[in-house]
Design a protein around this motif. Sequence first.
Motif, PDB file in Angstrom:
ATOM      1  N   LEU A   1       0.796  -1.220   0.000  1.00  0.00           N
ATOM      2  CA  LEU A   1       0.000   0.000   0.000  1.00  0.00           C
ATOM      3  C   LEU A   1       0.833   1.277   0.000  1.00  0.00           C
ATOM      4  O   LEU A   1       0.266   2.375  -0.047  1.00  0.00           O
ATOM      5  N   ALA A   2       2.162   1.176   0.044  1.00  0.00           N
ATOM      6  CA  ALA A   2       2.988   2.378   0.085  1.00  0.00           C
ATOM      7  C   ALA A   2       4.318   2.148  -0.601  1.00  0.00           C
ATOM      8  O   ALA A   2       4.891   1.049  -0.525  1.00  0.00           O
ATOM      9  N   SER A   3       4.786   3.168  -1.274  1.00  0.00           N
ATOM     10  CA  SER A   3       6.133   3.171  -1.842  1.00  0.00           C
ATOM     11  C   SER A   3       6.706   4.569  -1.663  1.00  0.00           C
ATOM     12  O   SER A   3       5.968   5.548  -1.562  1.00  0.00           O
ATOM     13  N   VAL A   4       8.024   4.663  -1.608  1.00  0.00           N
ATOM     14  CA  VAL A   4       8.694   5.939  -1.366  1.00  0.00           C
ATOM     15  C   VAL A   4       9.859   6.100  -2.332  1.00  0.00           C
ATOM     16  O   VAL A   4      10.590   5.138  -2.598  1.00  0.00           O
ATOM     17  N   TYR A   5      10.006   7.306  -2.851  1.00  0.00           N
ATOM     18  CA  TYR A   5      11.205   7.668  -3.602  1.00  0.00           C
ATOM     19  C   TYR A   5      11.963   8.713  -2.798  1.00  0.00           C
ATOM     20  O   TYR A   5      11.399   9.741  -2.411  1.00  0.00           O
ATOM     21  N   VAL A   6      13.231   8.449  -2.524  1.00  0.00           N
ATOM     22  CA  VAL A   6      14.087   9.405  -1.836  1.00  0.00           C
ATOM     23  C   VAL A   6      14.858  10.184  -2.890  1.00  0.00           C
ATOM     24  O   VAL A   6      15.531   9.595  -3.748  1.00  0.00           O
ATOM     25  N   SER A   7      14.746  11.501  -2.839  1.00  0.00           N
ATOM     26  CA  SER A   7      15.440  12.359  -3.794  1.00  0.00           C
ATOM     27  C   SER A   7      16.873  12.580  -3.325  1.00  0.00           C
ATOM     28  O   SER A   7      17.100  13.185  -2.280  1.00  0.00           O
ATOM     29  N   ILE A   8      17.828  12.079  -4.091  1.00  0.00           N
ATOM     30  CA  ILE A   8      19.250  12.262  -3.781  1.00  0.00           C
ATOM     31  C   ILE A   8      19.881  12.922  -4.999  1.00  0.00           C
ATOM     32  O   ILE A   8      20.208  12.251  -5.983  1.00  0.00           O
ATOM     33  N   THR A   9      20.049  14.215  -4.934  1.00  0.00           N
ATOM     34  CA  THR A   9      20.532  14.978  -6.080  1.00  0.00           C
ATOM     35  C   THR A   9      22.038  14.837  -6.255  1.00  0.00           C
ATOM     36  O   THR A   9      22.544  14.836  -7.370  1.00  0.00           O
ATOM     37  N   THR A  10      22.751  14.743  -5.135  1.00  0.00           N
ATOM     38  CA  THR A  10      24.202  14.691  -5.157  1.00  0.00           C
ATOM     39  C   THR A  10      24.705  13.974  -3.909  1.00  0.00           C
ATOM     40  O   THR A  10      24.011  13.926  -2.889  1.00  0.00           O
ATOM     41  N   LEU A  11      25.909  13.422  -3.980  1.00  0.00           N
ATOM     42  CA  LEU A  11      26.576  12.854  -2.803  1.00  0.00           C
ATOM     43  C   LEU A  11      27.575  13.846  -2.210  1.00  0.00           C
ATOM     44  O   LEU A  11      28.181  13.567  -1.176  1.00  0.00           O
ATOM     45  N   ASP A  12      27.740  14.975  -2.873  1.00  0.00           N
ATOM     46  CA  ASP A  12      28.685  16.013  -2.455  1.00  0.00           C
ATOM     47  C   ASP A  12      27.997  16.923  -1.437  1.00  0.00           C
ATOM     48  O   ASP A  12      27.119  17.726  -1.789  1.00  0.00           O
ATOM     49  N   ALA A  13      28.386  16.816  -0.171  1.00  0.00           N
ATOM     50  CA  ALA A  13      27.738  17.602   0.883  1.00  0.00           C
ATOM     51  C   ALA A  13      27.910  19.099   0.664  1.00  0.00           C
ATOM     52  O   ALA A  13      27.017  19.885   0.973  1.00  0.00           O
ATOM     53  N   GLY A  14      29.049  19.506   0.121  1.00  0.00           N
ATOM     54  CA  GLY A  14      29.281  20.918  -0.135  1.00  0.00           C
ATOM     55  C   GLY A  14      28.338  21.465  -1.196  1.00  0.00           C
ATOM     56  O   GLY A  14      27.772  22.556  -1.034  1.00  0.00           O
ATOM     57  N   LEU A  15      28.135  20.715  -2.254  1.00  0.00           N
ATOM     58  CA  LEU A  15      27.199  21.139  -3.297  1.00  0.00           C
ATOM     59  C   LEU A  15      25.775  21.146  -2.763  1.00  0.00           C
ATOM     60  O   LEU A  15      24.993  22.068  -3.049  1.00  0.00           O
TER      61      LEU A  15
END
Length: 373
Positions: free
Chosen positions: A198-212
């Motif tokens: 009954l549920a699904s989730v997409y996690v938005s991960i734009t970058t792995l660069d913490a500074g950006l």
Amino acid sequence: MPPASPKPDLLIPAQALKGRGTAWAIAHRFERDQREAFDDGWGTLEQAADEQLLPPRTQIIEEQAGRILSRNQSPDIPFDRSINPYRGCEHGCVYCFARPTHSYLGLSPGLDFETRIVAKTNAAERLRAELSKPGYRPQPICLGAATDAYQPIERKLRITRGLIDLLHECRHPLSIVTKSAGILRDLDLLGPMGRDGLASVYVSITTLDAGLARILEPRAASPQSRLKVLKALAEAGVPVGVSVSPLIPFLNEPELERVLEAAAALGARSAFSIALRLPWEVNPLFQDWLQQHVPERAARVMARLHDMRGGRDNDARFGIRMRGEGLWAELVRQRLRKACARLGLNRERIALDLGQFRPPQAAVGSQKQGELF
């Protein structure tokens, strides 16, 4: 819409900006008045300058929504109904395609979008009324399709929590797209719903660069926190995917495969990516951001966007707006497709179960007399 220069509506200097995506209170496209500061002889300009050095505070505007369920017929979007508990978003992502919606409120898509947040405090009540209609037929509801349903104020107002609680009660399917760790507060509901289809989730991960990430999405969770969210959801039995969006040439685009690899290693089952869009006021805001933060790459970024947008800054046509066209857009699609195949992503479609739905019980005050026995 080209970048405006100079900017008479810059409220605070960029060097005083703390945790905001833009300092520019850009005029919205319906604005009829033009304002200009002047010295009235009473020290007003000096006082305003002192006030402008202070970081702007977030204001919450409570709203009683008339309707809560939005429907769309766009061929680019895989769902036909969504709920946005909040208008505006404190995460401050400079690229957010939803920024122009603040224009309809008479507010700036720039600084106002991330500092003046409209909260639909009666969202669960309005959804209960919608789901109770005799002719209602369930389809998955996407929470946070435009602005994040788990921005900071959700910790206090719990509007999203109320919506999920109702959907859990009704056995109604839902999907969520978020870049916030706040979703883990609702794992007690989402876990069972995920295991029951009954549920699904997409996690938005734009970058792995913490500074950006700090300058691109200043008040969103860090990349490492989002990876932990993805892992926790997967371990709880929630079908989880990753959104590498928006993909910005020469900024986060080189990281595409690395983000997919990190997400797949922690339990992601699916992935997608959307090319950067620059509708309406987002265009000058983003180009101003480029000049502030990566001026040496600004021209290259825009030139590559032109390559995939038919020579324009933006292309709003259905079927094109999410992915672009041309050689570079096709190359990115191939990279995504090959990486997903190698990592085992997108092997099966996450289908949510519509057959478990049951209409919500009426509120106590509106129950018929016979329902009380």
